[in-house]
Enzyme design. Structure first.
Site, mmCIF file in Angstrom:
data_model
loop_
_atom_site.group_PDB
_atom_site.id
_atom_site.type_symbol
_atom_site.label_atom_id
_atom_site.label_comp_id
_atom_site.label_asym_id
_atom_site.label_seq_id
_atom_site.Cartn_x
_atom_site.Cartn_y
_atom_site.Cartn_z
ATOM 1 N N LYS A 1 0.766 -1.446 -0.232
ATOM 2 C CA LYS A 1 0.266 0.096 0.227
ATOM 3 C C LYS A 1 0.791 1.555 -0.022
ATOM 4 O O LYS A 1 2.070 1.569 1.097
ATOM 5 C CB LYS A 1 -1.313 0.231 1.023
ATOM 6 C CG LYS A 1 -2.032 0.876 1.315
ATOM 7 C CD LYS A 1 -2.830 1.339 2.446
ATOM 8 C CE LYS A 1 -3.945 2.147 2.625
ATOM 9 N NZ LYS A 1 -4.614 1.899 3.729
ATOM 10 N N SER B 1 -9.486 2.619 2.938
ATOM 11 C CA SER B 1 -8.762 3.310 2.431
ATOM 12 C C SER B 1 -7.264 2.203 2.040
ATOM 13 O O SER B 1 -6.733 2.860 0.705
ATOM 14 C CB SER B 1 -7.468 4.442 3.176
ATOM 15 O OG SER B 1 -6.525 3.779 3.937
ATOM 16 N N SER C 1 -10.321 0.701 7.012
ATOM 17 C CA SER C 1 -9.455 0.781 6.099
ATOM 18 C C SER C 1 -9.196 -0.605 4.809
ATOM 19 O O SER C 1 -8.706 -0.822 4.312
ATOM 20 C CB SER C 1 -8.437 1.510 5.932
ATOM 21 O OG SER C 1 -8.748 3.173 5.774
#
Length: 499
Positions: A74, A150, A174
């Site tokens: 990520k 996210s 997230s």
């Protein structure tokens, strides 16, 4: 190996092929890279390709529990030395990390072949993945919809078959929200189990945790063994089970008492599909021998959401200031919503921030009381099916009015506007169930038990007491066996492309 064969294995399975010499890591890397080239134009899951890095890693002697398996990290807090961590922003794309974050180093030590970074909203501040720098990331199940946020890019990449598992993190949902949007398994570890070091000690007052998104429970369980090794430099140490987490997938859970609710803690609407998902999960759990009953932690969800946002906006102000200093950029170089959150955060007085954080203890005590009588809490993960792209986009009138207010530092004024209240409501109303586990530091997971009549994923959430990761994994594996999801794939992009 063909792509359909590649997608037929989880990460543990691929690592087994590599260890037995049945496939070479370079072949797996090429399959992942080719799949990325095929589907990423339609879903926009990656923010940075590190092809040469992946090629070099794939040529090394494979070692570790995931030796030779392709992997994406990520683009937020997961630093890889020599590459930028953009955090979803434009300015930070110019700043290269000088050292690996601890989770990235552990992924490398586990043998993963890291070849890119996945998209995220700016500073991970939304439950959707849309930025002016990288554009909108799209859900492989329906490219008119979001994969959540996210960790939206990671979810899209795994769901589309680029990699079997990808790096993620969770500060307000997230991991669980993107998992629910894309039909994946996602576990948020409890506070302190996975270190965020070395540059970060206790992110978001301990509300945030690193982890992964996967298609199988055993991948996440095996990964938790990799990530949960104690870090002597972490701010505190937590107890671990006396056996590996991977053993949980072969050991059925004891009969559990599970309380469920589908009422939004904000008092906002919950769709009929989300209610049905919880009711269906309750029926399934009863068929597996568990006791399931309607129950609620009895927490003031509206007050809790405001206390969460008070801390979140203060963090936004800090992160924006640090980013501007590191890149010599202006706040106007960032998304308008980032500027708004930071402006509101700068207007928060120190006593108000400390009082909001102190009330987190009230919610933690209330949830602990619930877990005194119930092993787990079951809720929807999402209050409605994945949102359409652009639904939470800042309206044009607001984009015209906000810049002058931001220039004069009118954070307190903005915080009282209908726009800001709408921004908070829009972000939380669709995902009102996930923040509780972050505030209380409890482990929680999304299990992909349901799909809507239109074929969209819609998972359910389980929240456990402190130290219940092993139990959660046991239950997830039991559900996975009773209602398998691994072989459910979204349509191919050519048949599901958005103009």
């Amino acid at each position: 190996m063909r792509f359909d064969e590649y997608r037929g294995y989880d990460a543990v399975g691929l690592a087994g092929l590599v260890s037995r010499g049945e496939v070479h890591p370079a072949e797996l890397f090429r399959l992942a890279l080719d799949r990325c080239a095929e589907v990423d134009p339609a879903i926009n899951a990656t923010s940075l390709l590190m092809e040469q890095n992946g090629k070099e890693l794939a040529e090394r002697e494979p070692a570790g529990p995931f030796g030779g398996v392709p992997f994406l990290i990520k683009d937020l807090n997961q630093d890889y030395a020599g590459y930028p961590t953009s955090a979803g922003t434009g300015p930070l794309r110019s700043v290269r990390a000088t050292a690996n974050s601890l989770v990235v180093q552990r992924w490398l030590d586990a043998g993963l072949v890291i070849f890119g970074k996945t998209t995220t909203p700016e500073f991970g501040s939304k439950a959707i993945t849309e930025t002016r720098t990288f554009g909108a990331t799209r859900n492989p199940w329906d490219t008119t919809r979001t994969p959540g946020g996210s960790s939206g890019g990671s979810a899209a990449a795994v769901a589309a078959g680029i990699v079997p598992m990808a790096g993620a993190s969770d500060g307000g949902g997230s991991i669980r929200i993107p998992a629910a949007c894309t039909g994946l398994f996602g576990l948020k570890p409890g506070r302190g189990l996975v270190s965020s070091g070395p540059l970060v000690g206790d992110p978001l007052f301990g509300a945030a945790s690193e982890g992964v998104l996967s298609r199988s429970v055993r991948d996440t369980a095996t990964m938790l063994d990799v990530l949960s090794v104690p870090d002597p430099g972490a701010p505190y140490q937590v107890s671990r089970p006396d056996r590996p987490y991977r053993d949980a997938v072969t050991e059925p859970p004891r009969r559990l008492r599970i309380g469920f609710t589908s009422e939004s803690p904000l008092g906002t609407k919950v769709s009929a599909e989300a209610v049905r998902a919880v009711e269906d999960a309750a029926t399934l759990l009863e068929s597996l021998g568990h006791t399931v009953e309607s129950a609620d932690p009895g927490i003031d969800g509206r007050r809790m959401s405001m206390d969460f946002m008070t801390v979140w906006t203060a963090q936004s102000a800090s992160r924006l200031a640090l980013a501007c200093r590191a890149t010599r950029s202006s706040p106007t170089d960032f998304d308008i919503d980032t500027q708004v959150l930071a402006a509101v955060g700068r207007a928060v007085a120190a006593p108000a921030l400390m009082q909001a954080h102190a009330r987190w203890n009230d919610y933690t005590r209330a949830l602990a009381g619930f877990h005194h009588t119930h092993d787990l809490l079951l809720t929807p993960t999402l209050a409605e099916p994945p949102l359409h792209i652009g639904r939470n986009r800042t309206p044009a009138p607001a984009r015209a009015v906000l810049p002058p207010l931001l220039r004069v530092g009118a954070g307190r004024i903005i915080a009282r506007t209908a726009y800001y209240r709408g921004l908070v409501t829009a972000n939380l109303a669709a995902v009102p169930f996930t923040q509780l586990a972050n505030i209380t530091g409890r482990p929680a997971m999304n299990v992909p038990t349901s799909w809507t009549p239109e074929g969209l994923p819609l998972g359910v959430q389980f929240v456990g007491p402190s130290g219940s990761e092993y139990l959660l994994l046991q239950l997830a594996a039991e559900i996975e066996s009773a209602r398998p999801w691994f072989d459910r794939h979204p349509p191919e992009p050519a048949r599901n492309r958005t103009p």
